[in-house]
Scaffold this motif. Structure first.
Motif, PDB file in Angstrom:
ATOM      1  N   SER A 146      60.140  47.882   8.158  1.00  0.00           N
ATOM      2  CA  SER A 146      60.049  48.642   6.908  1.00  0.00           C
ATOM      3  C   SER A 146      59.907  47.692   5.714  1.00  0.00           C
ATOM      4  O   SER A 146      59.114  47.939   4.802  1.00  0.00           O
ATOM      5  N   ASN A 147      60.669  46.596   5.732  1.00  0.00           N
ATOM      6  CA  ASN A 147      60.543  45.604   4.659  1.00  0.00           C
ATOM      7  C   ASN A 147      59.150  44.992   4.638  1.00  0.00           C
ATOM      8  O   ASN A 147      58.551  44.835   3.573  1.00  0.00           O
ATOM      9  N   LEU A 148      58.617  44.652   5.808  1.00  0.00           N
ATOM     10  CA  LEU A 148      57.254  44.108   5.866  1.00  0.00           C
ATOM     11  C   LEU A 148      56.231  45.125   5.373  1.00  0.00           C
ATOM     12  O   LEU A 148      55.288  44.778   4.658  1.00  0.00           O
ATOM     13  N   ASP A 149      56.437  46.381   5.744  1.00  0.00           N
ATOM     14  CA  ASP A 149      55.564  47.463   5.301  1.00  0.00           C
ATOM     15  C   ASP A 149      55.551  47.539   3.773  1.00  0.00           C
ATOM     16  O   ASP A 149      54.495  47.636   3.148  1.00  0.00           O
ATOM     17  N   GLN A 150      56.728  47.475   3.173  1.00  0.00           N
ATOM     18  CA  GLN A 150      56.829  47.544   1.710  1.00  0.00           C
ATOM     19  C   GLN A 150      56.246  46.306   1.038  1.00  0.00           C
ATOM     20  O   GLN A 150      55.662  46.405  -0.051  1.00  0.00           O
ATOM     21  N   VAL A 151      56.395  45.148   1.674  1.00  0.00           N
ATOM     22  CA  VAL A 151      55.790  43.928   1.137  1.00  0.00           C
ATOM     23  C   VAL A 151      54.271  44.091   1.077  1.00  0.00           C
ATOM     24  O   VAL A 151      53.643  43.799   0.060  1.00  0.00           O
ATOM     25  N   ILE A 152      53.691  44.585   2.166  1.00  0.00           N
ATOM     26  CA  ILE A 152      52.239  44.786   2.200  1.00  0.00           C
ATOM     27  C   ILE A 152      51.816  45.759   1.095  1.00  0.00           C
ATOM     28  O   ILE A 152      50.816  45.530   0.403  1.00  0.00           O
ATOM     29  N   GLU A 153      52.572  46.833   0.919  1.00  0.00           N
ATOM     30  CA  GLU A 153      52.258  47.827  -0.117  1.00  0.00           C
ATOM     31  C   GLU A 153      52.239  47.212  -1.517  1.00  0.00           C
ATOM     32  O   GLU A 153      51.450  47.615  -2.367  1.00  0.00           O
ATOM     33  N   LYS A 154      53.105  46.223  -1.753  1.00  0.00           N
ATOM     34  CA  LYS A 154      53.222  45.607  -3.082  1.00  0.00           C
ATOM     35  C   LYS A 154      52.138  44.569  -3.369  1.00  0.00           C
ATOM     36  O   LYS A 154      51.966  44.152  -4.506  1.00  0.00           O
ATOM     37  N   LEU A 155      51.414  44.138  -2.327  1.00  0.00           N
ATOM     38  CA  LEU A 155      50.382  43.126  -2.516  1.00  0.00           C
ATOM     39  C   LEU A 155      49.112  43.746  -3.094  1.00  0.00           C
ATOM     40  O   LEU A 155      48.843  44.929  -2.883  1.00  0.00           O
ATOM     41  N   ASP A 156      48.329  42.931  -3.799  1.00  0.00           N
ATOM     42  CA  ASP A 156      47.044  43.458  -4.270  1.00  0.00           C
ATOM     43  C   ASP A 156      46.041  43.412  -3.109  1.00  0.00           C
ATOM     44  O   ASP A 156      46.317  42.832  -2.051  1.00  0.00           O
ATOM     45  N   ASP A 157      44.887  44.014  -3.301  1.00  0.00           N
ATOM     46  CA  ASP A 157      43.920  44.180  -2.214  1.00  0.00           C
ATOM     47  C   ASP A 157      43.480  42.853  -1.593  1.00  0.00           C
ATOM     48  O   ASP A 157      43.348  42.748  -0.374  1.00  0.00           O
ATOM     49  N   SER A 158      43.230  41.836  -2.424  1.00  0.00           N
ATOM     50  CA  SER A 158      42.765  40.550  -1.874  1.00  0.00           C
ATOM     51  C   SER A 158      43.881  39.883  -1.068  1.00  0.00           C
ATOM     52  O   SER A 158      43.617  39.245  -0.043  1.00  0.00           O
ATOM     53  N   GLU A 159      45.123  40.034  -1.513  1.00  0.00           N
ATOM     54  CA  GLU A 159      46.249  39.456  -0.769  1.00  0.00           C
ATOM     55  C   GLU A 159      46.444  40.183   0.570  1.00  0.00           C
ATOM     56  O   GLU A 159      46.725  39.550   1.582  1.00  0.00           O
ATOM     57  N   LYS A 160      46.260  41.493   0.549  1.00  0.00           N
ATOM     58  CA  LYS A 160      46.396  42.274   1.789  1.00  0.00           C
ATOM     59  C   LYS A 160      45.402  41.813   2.845  1.00  0.00           C
ATOM     60  O   LYS A 160      45.713  41.780   4.038  1.00  0.00           O
ATOM     61  N   LYS A 161      44.183  41.428   2.401  1.00  0.00           N
ATOM     62  CA  LYS A 161      43.160  40.970   3.340  1.00  0.00           C
ATOM     63  C   LYS A 161      43.544  39.642   3.989  1.00  0.00           C
ATOM     64  O   LYS A 161      43.047  39.307   5.061  1.00  0.00           O
ATOM     65  N   ASN A 162      44.403  38.874   3.309  1.00  0.00           N
ATOM     66  CA  ASN A 162      44.783  37.555   3.804  1.00  0.00           C
ATOM     67  C   ASN A 162      46.095  37.550   4.578  1.00  0.00           C
ATOM     68  O   ASN A 162      46.637  36.486   4.869  1.00  0.00           O
ATOM     69  N   LEU A 163      46.632  38.731   4.886  1.00  0.00           N
ATOM     70  CA  LEU A 163      47.882  38.822   5.633  1.00  0.00           C
ATOM     71  C   LEU A 163      47.719  39.778   6.804  1.00  0.00           C
ATOM     72  O   LEU A 163      47.245  40.903   6.634  1.00  0.00           O
ATOM     73  N   LYS A 164      48.091  39.316   7.988  1.00  0.00           N
ATOM     74  CA  LYS A 164      48.125  40.176   9.168  1.00  0.00           C
ATOM     75  C   LYS A 164      49.555  40.181   9.685  1.00  0.00           C
ATOM     76  O   LYS A 164      50.189  39.123   9.784  1.00  0.00           O
ATOM     77  N   VAL A 165      50.050  41.361  10.022  1.00  0.00           N
ATOM     78  CA  VAL A 165      51.413  41.496  10.541  1.00  0.00           C
ATOM     79  C   VAL A 165      51.341  42.003  11.978  1.00  0.00           C
ATOM     80  O   VAL A 165      50.663  42.999  12.259  1.00  0.00           O
ATOM     81  N   PHE A 166      52.054  41.307  12.875  1.00  0.00           N
ATOM     82  CA  PHE A 166      52.095  41.673  14.284  1.00  0.00           C
ATOM     83  C   PHE A 166      53.520  42.013  14.703  1.00  0.00           C
ATOM     84  O   PHE A 166      54.466  41.314  14.326  1.00  0.00           O
ATOM     85  N   PHE A 167      53.639  43.065  15.491  1.00  0.00           N
ATOM     86  CA  PHE A 167      54.900  43.437  16.129  1.00  0.00           C
ATOM     87  C   PHE A 167      54.705  43.216  17.625  1.00  0.00           C
ATOM     88  O   PHE A 167      53.854  43.849  18.248  1.00  0.00           O
ATOM     89  N   VAL A 168      55.476  42.281  18.204  1.00  0.00           N
ATOM     90  CA  VAL A 168      55.381  41.991  19.635  1.00  0.00           C
ATOM     91  C   VAL A 168      56.607  42.590  20.308  1.00  0.00           C
ATOM     92  O   VAL A 168      57.735  42.226  19.980  1.00  0.00           O
ATOM     93  N   SER A 169      56.392  43.511  21.238  1.00  0.00           N
ATOM     94  CA  SER A 169      57.521  44.141  21.925  1.00  0.00           C
ATOM     95  C   SER A 169      58.114  43.200  22.958  1.00  0.00           C
ATOM     96  O   SER A 169      57.423  42.701  23.841  1.00  0.00           O
ATOM     97  N   ILE A 170      59.424  42.981  22.843  1.00  0.00           N
ATOM     98  CA  ILE A 170      60.140  42.191  23.846  1.00  0.00           C
ATOM     99  C   ILE A 170      60.712  43.112  24.926  1.00  0.00           C
ATOM    100  O   ILE A 170      61.506  42.684  25.753  1.00  0.00           O
ATOM    101  N   ASP A 171      60.286  44.382  24.889  1.00  0.00           N
ATOM    102  CA  ASP A 171      60.728  45.364  25.882  1.00  0.00           C
ATOM    103  C   ASP A 171      59.510  46.051  26.509  1.00  0.00           C
ATOM    104  O   ASP A 171      59.348  47.272  26.434  1.00  0.00           O
ATOM    105  N   PRO A 172      58.604  45.257  27.121  1.00  0.00           N
ATOM    106  CA  PRO A 172      57.357  45.845  27.621  1.00  0.00           C
ATOM    107  C   PRO A 172      57.553  46.854  28.751  1.00  0.00           C
ATOM    108  O   PRO A 172      56.662  47.659  29.007  1.00  0.00           O
ATOM    109  N   GLU A 173      58.722  46.827  29.414  1.00  0.00           N
ATOM    110  CA  GLU A 173      58.974  47.820  30.475  1.00  0.00           C
ATOM    111  C   GLU A 173      58.990  49.238  29.895  1.00  0.00           C
ATOM    112  O   GLU A 173      58.561  50.186  30.530  1.00  0.00           O
ATOM    113  N   ARG A 174      59.503  49.376  28.679  1.00  0.00           N
ATOM    114  CA  ARG A 174      59.562  50.703  28.043  1.00  0.00           C
ATOM    115  C   ARG A 174      58.481  50.890  26.984  1.00  0.00           C
ATOM    116  O   ARG A 174      58.049  52.009  26.734  1.00  0.00           O
ATOM    117  N   ASP A 175      58.080  49.794  26.344  1.00  0.00           N
ATOM    118  CA  ASP A 175      57.136  49.886  25.219  1.00  0.00           C
ATOM    119  C   ASP A 175      55.695  49.706  25.686  1.00  0.00           C
ATOM    120  O   ASP A 175      55.132  48.608  25.624  1.00  0.00           O
TER     121      ASP A 175
END
Length: 195
Positions: A82-111
């Motif tokens: 949620s914090n990362l989501d809000q950080v992205i929302e606060k960035l301007d368009d050019s900054e958003k293009k220069n940031l990629k956020v990844f969520f890696v599941s450490i629970d692949p049996e369920r996820d």
């Protein structure tokens, strides 16, 4: 006369203290640099939320944030995302293009990909989901210094105790890690600083 002597003694003690502490401080800095150098990641082939292969090449962007977690996490994972989501929302368009956020599941049996896709759709911003073979996920997380262990309860269910920092990469190279304890403003400042 006594004051002058006291100041001289205190000054001498301070110099001795600094002389003793300087090698310790330099040693700590050197160890920190060694630890940072060990965070190199590894080659991998896993699966994104569309069941498409995803590799380490996806981390080659200008600024990449990676968070290892799991969808059944009761608190830290949703709060951090949620914090990362809000950080992205606060960035301007050019900054958003220069940031990629990844969520890696450490629970692949369920996820599986669909579960992660549904989970990440609850956030406004684009967060890329990764899952796959448990052994490959484990090796990837270990290569970035992320630890995890299953904690089982009486009914056979489990939670996962895991490292919960946000890793920051620049062109695939480790540059920093943000504690999940940081508040939104500090996370924003750190990310903005690298953009």
């Amino acid at each position: 006369m006594k004051l002058k002597t006291s100041i001289t003694i205190l000054g001498g003690c301070l110099l001795i203290f600094l002389f003793i502490m300087l090698p310790i401080v330099l040693s700590i800095q050197e160890k920190k640099e060694d630890i940072v150098a060990s965070y190199t990641g590894s080659a991998f082939t896993l699966t994104d939320v569309n069941n498409e292969p995803i590799t380490e090449k996806s981390f080659q962007g200008p600024l990449t944030a990676i968070f290892f977690g799991f969808t059944n996490c009761p608190d830290i994972c949703p709060m951090t995302l949620s914090n990362l989501d809000q950080v992205i929302e606060k960035l301007d368009d050019s900054e958003k293009k220069n940031l990629k956020v990844f969520f890696v599941s450490i629970d692949p049996e369920r996820d599986n990909p669909q579960i992660i896709k549904d989970y990440l759709n609850s956030f406004k911003s684009k967060i890329y989901g990764i899952t796959g073979d448990p052994q490959k996920v484990f090796l990837l997380s270990k290569s970035w210094g992320v630890l995890s262990e299953k904690i089982f309860n009486e009914d056979g269910g489990y939670l996962i105790n895991h490292s919960s920092s946000i890793l920051l990469l620049d062109k695939g190279k480790y540059i920093d890690r943000i504690s999940h304890h940081e508040n939104l403003d500090n996370i924003f400042k750190i990310v903005k600083n690298y953009l």
